[in-house]
Design a protein around this motif. Structure first.
Motif, PDB file in Angstrom:
ATOM      1  N   ALA A  88       6.729   3.018  10.632  1.00  0.00           N
ATOM      2  CA  ALA A  88       5.354   3.309  10.209  1.00  0.00           C
ATOM      3  C   ALA A  88       5.100   4.814  10.190  1.00  0.00           C
ATOM      4  CB  ALA A  88       4.359   2.608  11.131  1.00  0.00           C
ATOM      5  N   ASP A  89       5.585   5.516  11.197  1.00  0.00           N
ATOM      6  CA  ASP A  89       5.412   6.973  11.246  1.00  0.00           C
ATOM      7  C   ASP A  89       6.102   7.647  10.058  1.00  0.00           C
ATOM      8  OD1 ASP A  89       3.983   6.625  13.594  1.00  0.00           O
ATOM      9  OD2 ASP A  89       5.633   7.287  14.905  1.00  0.00           O
ATOM     10  N   THR A  90       7.304   7.161   9.708  1.00  0.00           N
ATOM     11  CA  THR A  90       8.039   7.715   8.567  1.00  0.00           C
ATOM     12  C   THR A  90       7.277   7.470   7.269  1.00  0.00           C
ATOM     13  OG1 THR A  90      10.159   7.437   9.681  1.00  0.00           O
ATOM     14  CG2 THR A  90      10.216   7.620   7.280  1.00  0.00           C
ATOM     15  N   ILE A  91       6.747   6.256   7.110  1.00  0.00           N
ATOM     16  CA  ILE A  91       5.982   5.921   5.902  1.00  0.00           C
ATOM     17  C   ILE A  91       4.742   6.805   5.802  1.00  0.00           C
ATOM     18  CG2 ILE A  91       4.566   4.120   4.809  1.00  0.00           C
ATOM     19  CD1 ILE A  91       6.666   2.094   6.039  1.00  0.00           C
ATOM     20  N   ARG A  92       4.036   6.951   6.919  1.00  0.00           N
ATOM     21  CA  ARG A  92       2.800   7.741   6.916  1.00  0.00           C
ATOM     22  C   ARG A  92       3.072   9.236   6.708  1.00  0.00           C
ATOM     23  NH1 ARG A  92       1.661   4.281  11.248  1.00  0.00           N
ATOM     24  NH2 ARG A  92       0.376   2.559  10.538  1.00  0.00           N
ATOM     25  N   SER A  93       4.261   9.707   7.115  1.00  0.00           N
ATOM     26  CA  SER A  93       4.581  11.127   6.907  1.00  0.00           C
ATOM     27  C   SER A  93       4.873  11.422   5.442  1.00  0.00           C
ATOM     28  CB  SER A  93       5.755  11.560   7.785  1.00  0.00           C
ATOM     29  OG  SER A  93       6.960  10.983   7.315  1.00  0.00           O
ATOM     30  N   GLY A  94       5.133  10.365   4.672  1.00  0.00           N
ATOM     31  CA  GLY A  94       5.305  10.520   3.220  1.00  0.00           C
ATOM     32  C   GLY A  94       3.977  10.239   2.539  1.00  0.00           C
ATOM     33  N   ASP A  95       4.019   9.379   1.534  1.00  0.00           N
ATOM     34  CA  ASP A  95       2.786   9.083   0.801  1.00  0.00           C
ATOM     35  C   ASP A  95       2.003   7.913   1.398  1.00  0.00           C
ATOM     36  OD1 ASP A  95       4.208   6.848  -0.002  1.00  0.00           O
ATOM     37  OD2 ASP A  95       4.207   7.355  -2.128  1.00  0.00           O
ATOM     38  N   GLY A  96       2.544   7.288   2.440  1.00  0.00           N
ATOM     39  CA  GLY A  96       1.843   6.195   3.109  1.00  0.00           C
ATOM     40  C   GLY A  96       1.847   4.891   2.344  1.00  0.00           C
ATOM     41  N   GLN A  97       2.647   4.823   1.277  1.00  0.00           N
ATOM     42  CA  GLN A  97       2.660   3.639   0.417  1.00  0.00           C
ATOM     43  C   GLN A  97       3.843   2.729   0.735  1.00  0.00           C
ATOM     44  OE1 GLN A  97       0.240   3.132  -2.377  1.00  0.00           O
ATOM     45  NE2 GLN A  97      -0.702   4.476  -0.864  1.00  0.00           N
ATOM     46  N   ILE A  98       3.591   1.416   0.674  1.00  0.00           N
ATOM     47  CA  ILE A  98       4.652   0.415   0.810  1.00  0.00           C
ATOM     48  C   ILE A  98       4.428  -0.658  -0.244  1.00  0.00           C
ATOM     49  CG2 ILE A  98       5.003   0.770   3.287  1.00  0.00           C
ATOM     50  CD1 ILE A  98       3.370  -1.814   3.752  1.00  0.00           C
ATOM     51  N   TYR A  99       5.447  -1.480  -0.457  1.00  0.00           N
ATOM     52  CA  TYR A  99       5.319  -2.620  -1.366  1.00  0.00           C
ATOM     53  C   TYR A  99       5.197  -3.887  -0.534  1.00  0.00           C
ATOM     54  CZ  TYR A  99       6.364   0.203  -5.419  1.00  0.00           C
ATOM     55  OH  TYR A  99       6.294   1.135  -6.417  1.00  0.00           O
ATOM     56  N   VAL A 100       4.175  -4.670  -0.827  1.00  0.00           N
ATOM     57  CA  VAL A 100       3.965  -5.956  -0.173  1.00  0.00           C
ATOM     58  C   VAL A 100       3.838  -6.996  -1.278  1.00  0.00           C
ATOM     59  CG1 VAL A 100       2.468  -7.311   1.342  1.00  0.00           C
ATOM     60  CG2 VAL A 100       2.782  -4.866   1.777  1.00  0.00           C
TER      61      VAL A 100
END
Length: 194
Positions: free
Chosen positions: A55-67
């Motif tokens: 989650a920290d890695t995702i948030r340090s980028g654009d905060g986007q994920i695919y669901v």
């Protein structure tokens, strides 16, 4: 048994004991799939450090994920949806939970991905958590090399296919089986020593 002291790993060919179809001690590992906000579950808590790091890695980028194919922003209190396999055993004053979390490479090797690929398992780290019944602190150990098959994710369900666990004496073993046959070199063992 106060906790987990020793760990060993050996390929299936060097292990003794019955094969999965013939030995009722082998139990299928249960599947747990979480959403962006996972339930308060012991298996999720065991892998909390990995979930938080992702989650920290995702948030340090654009905060986007695919669901489910849709791009969305990961909420501040959310995690990447994840898949787990787990089994629970009890013996001599402790509960043992062995678990595998499906992770992205390089944490898991998800094998070849082509129209002709016949390997359906991933190789991921496994964790064994010992929860003493006397209320003392739980301990968790991790080792690489567990073969994981999520039957619910198969395109076509296959008989006798999945990940299995067995507790025998001071050993908890994990093994994957595809179409009723153990996957070569896929047995992983945790040794419980006093």
């Amino acid at each position: 048994m106060a906790g987990v002291i020793g760990l060993t790993s050996a390929p299936a060919s060097s292990q003794e004991g019955g094969s999965i179809p013939d030995d009722p001690a082998w139990i299928p590992m249960q599947e747990l799939t979480t959403g962006i906000k996972p339930p308060d579950n012991v298996v999720v808590r065991i892998w909390q450090d990995v979930l938080q790091a992702e989650a920290d890695t995702i948030r340090s980028g654009d905060g986007q994920i695919y669901v489910r194919g849709e791009r969305t922003t990961l909420p501040d209190d959310g995690f990447r949806p994840s898949d787990f396999l787990w089994a629970r055993f009890e013996a001599e004053g402790a509960e043992y939970i062995v678990s595998i979390m499906g992770q992205r490479p390089p944490a898991c090797d998800n094998g070849p991905n082509s129209a002709t690929a016949t390997t359906i398992h991933s190789v991921c780290p496994a964790r064994l958590t010992t929860i003493p019944k006397d209320g003392s602190n739980a301990t968790t150990v991790e080792q690489p090399g567990a073969c994981a098959i999520w039957p619910s994710q198969a395109v076509e369900p296959e008989p006798n296919t999945g990940s299995f666990a067995k507790m025998e004496g001071d050993i908890i073993s994990l093994e994957a089986m595809q179409n009723g046959t153990p996957v070569p070199d896929c047995r992983l063992t945790f040794s419980l020593e006093e």
